[in-house]
Design a protein around this motif. Sequence first.
Motif, mmCIF file in Angstrom:
data_model
loop_
_atom_site.group_PDB
_atom_site.id
_atom_site.type_symbol
_atom_site.label_atom_id
_atom_site.label_comp_id
_atom_site.label_asym_id
_atom_site.label_seq_id
_atom_site.Cartn_x
_atom_site.Cartn_y
_atom_site.Cartn_z
ATOM 1 N N ASN A 141 0.826 -1.219 0.000
ATOM 2 C CA ASN A 141 0.000 0.000 0.000
ATOM 3 C C ASN A 141 0.848 1.251 0.000
ATOM 4 O OD1 ASN A 141 -1.337 -2.219 1.427
ATOM 5 N ND2 ASN A 141 -3.060 -0.812 1.543
ATOM 6 N N ILE A 142 1.936 1.213 0.795
ATOM 7 C CA ILE A 142 2.566 2.492 1.112
ATOM 8 C C ILE A 142 3.570 2.937 0.064
ATOM 9 C CG2 ILE A 142 3.899 3.746 2.868
ATOM 10 C CD1 ILE A 142 2.260 2.181 4.924
ATOM 11 N N TRP A 143 4.309 2.021 -0.538
ATOM 12 C CA TRP A 143 5.082 2.563 -1.663
ATOM 13 C C TRP A 143 4.580 2.082 -3.017
ATOM 14 C CZ3 TRP A 143 7.740 -0.379 -5.094
ATOM 15 C CH2 TRP A 143 8.235 -1.615 -4.666
ATOM 16 N N ILE A 198 -0.212 8.123 9.560
ATOM 17 C CA ILE A 198 -0.389 8.440 8.142
ATOM 18 C C ILE A 198 -1.228 9.710 7.975
ATOM 19 C CG2 ILE A 198 -2.432 7.058 7.465
ATOM 20 C CD1 ILE A 198 -0.641 6.091 5.118
ATOM 21 N N CYS A 240 -0.091 13.055 6.015
ATOM 22 C CA CYS A 240 -0.929 13.647 4.954
ATOM 23 C C CYS A 240 -1.121 15.139 5.197
ATOM 24 C CB CYS A 240 -2.322 13.014 4.933
ATOM 25 S SG CYS A 240 -2.351 11.425 4.172
ATOM 26 N N ILE A 250 -6.028 3.359 3.242
ATOM 27 C CA ILE A 250 -4.616 3.559 3.603
ATOM 28 C C ILE A 250 -3.766 3.747 2.342
ATOM 29 C CG2 ILE A 250 -2.586 2.560 4.744
ATOM 30 C CD1 ILE A 250 -4.661 3.232 6.798
ATOM 31 N N ALA A 269 -1.607 7.004 1.687
ATOM 32 C CA ALA A 269 -0.165 6.924 1.408
ATOM 33 C C ALA A 269 0.171 7.784 0.191
ATOM 34 C CB ALA A 269 0.251 5.470 1.173
ATOM 35 N N ALA A 277 0.098 11.308 1.250
ATOM 36 C CA ALA A 277 1.247 11.670 2.092
ATOM 37 C C ALA A 277 2.502 11.849 1.243
ATOM 38 C CB ALA A 277 1.486 10.599 3.151
ATOM 39 N N ILE A 278 2.621 11.075 0.165
ATOM 40 C CA ILE A 278 3.878 11.059 -0.586
ATOM 41 C C ILE A 278 3.907 12.077 -1.737
ATOM 42 C CG2 ILE A 278 5.309 9.641 -2.119
ATOM 43 C CD1 ILE A 278 4.582 7.248 -0.277
ATOM 44 N N VAL A 321 10.826 5.508 -1.622
ATOM 45 C CA VAL A 321 10.691 5.512 -0.172
ATOM 46 C C VAL A 321 12.043 5.690 0.526
ATOM 47 C CG1 VAL A 321 10.235 3.932 1.733
ATOM 48 C CG2 VAL A 321 8.530 4.264 -0.028
ATOM 49 N N PHE A 377 7.499 8.362 9.458
ATOM 50 C CA PHE A 377 7.266 7.630 8.207
ATOM 51 C C PHE A 377 7.873 6.224 8.251
ATOM 52 C CE2 PHE A 377 8.335 6.209 3.970
ATOM 53 C CZ PHE A 377 7.080 6.262 3.379
ATOM 54 N N LEU A 401 6.162 2.414 8.108
ATOM 55 C CA LEU A 401 6.489 1.294 7.215
ATOM 56 C C LEU A 401 6.742 0.008 8.002
ATOM 57 C CD1 LEU A 401 8.909 2.680 4.468
ATOM 58 C CD2 LEU A 401 6.630 1.757 4.149
#
Length: 437
Positions: free
Chosen positions: A26-28, A183, A187, A261, A265, A268-269, A287, A308, A312
């Motif tokens: 999900n996050i990267w 998260i 954001c 999520i 993500a 946030a990125i 990341v 962050f 992860l």
Amino acid sequence: MNNRDVFSSKFGVIAAAAGSAVGLGNIWRFPYVLGENGGGAFFLIYLLFIFAIGVPVMLSELIIGRRAQKSIFGAFKVLAPKYGFFQSVGIIGVLTAFLILSFYSVVAGWTVEYTILALGNNLADKSPDQLADLFADFSNSIWRPIFYLIVFMGLTAAVVIGGIKNGIEKYAKILMPLLLVIIIILCLKSLSLSGSREGVLFLFRPDFSKITGNVVLVALGQAFFSLSIGMGTIATYGSYIKKKENLLQTAVSVSFIDTLIAVLAGVAIFPAVFAFGIQPDAGPGLVFVTLPNIFNQMAGGYFFSVAFFTLLVIAALTSSVSLLEVVVAYFTDELGLKRKQATFLGAFLMIVLGIFCVIYPKVFNGFEWTSSNLLLPLGGILISLFVGWFLGRNKVKDELEAHGGKAIYLQVFLFIIKIVAPIAIAIVFLNNLGLIG
Ligand code: PFF
């Protein structure tokens, strides 16, 4: 009813299953894949797959697990004694858990290393080139990644050894809300940077000209990996769910949280990436290299980088726990080991495979490719076909109504898992094998 360990509450079930689904995927991966494939248009297709195919396949796994009260290997022996063929699904599931966890925990080990670097303020004094070199040196070296792989697997085993209620559920109930808080803070910070608007547009502006057959297939593949479906992880958790829980509600909530999520993500990125005029380029570098650069230019960068990388680690941990549990359930149910022995044995074998992944990048890539492109789709097709055509309508209905409600959606569900899902997944599968597309 046997004395199988169970999740104690609805919140516990959802936290644990969402913990499995929400991970490094999900996050990267999600933000990058979305950005590369048309932004908002990709997102719409992804949403369609999550809810039209992902939820029904997840529901099928929950039905299998709760009905059988066994590991994914034992489940098909109990539910399909006549159809020996389906027992291969259990074998594939356990094998896939080994393959995914061994490369996943190598990457998770990097996140532990980076959290420690961030905590010691050792990322802050580096130029962009030095950060790129740091990541290249670290990911190409042997001993440090092996050390962090072992540390991460130790953390995973420490959670799993506590069992369902006092291990997996207990930690998920703490870590998942914490993950959500971190998260959201990230954001808000990202959106507050001047120039962040471009990043939001990059994420959400639909560009339908970018939608090709391949993009559609990428969206389906991402949906599967992200929801942790297709190999019995969710079925294993299903075997610990009480009869009074509503399985549809579980599948929908988990899928919703997973999607939320992933979107957070992205939020946030990318606004931060654009605000600092950096290219939104791909993969692990985003990341581990790009973001530390951004944190270095940001007010409060120390706090946000620690937050962050902690995020992860948490995301990776609650996913790796679910993968180790697939193996532990198999060892305890089928080989009669105690949970403690099963956890040690599983973690030890994962570390050995993980070491191969560290030393031989070809093994790492091979495990990643084989599991996500081959084994997950194959498992997904077989799981849908099994529940749709072989388990029996009455048993399916029984599981869906065990909490006391009426499954008015039964027909639609059966239609999807009998026909729609297997065909759609087969298309992805064949594409990944290079046979079509
Ligand atoms: N869903 C996890 C992620 O998005 O990172 C990865 C994963 C965990 C895949 C557990 C499969 C699984 F069984």
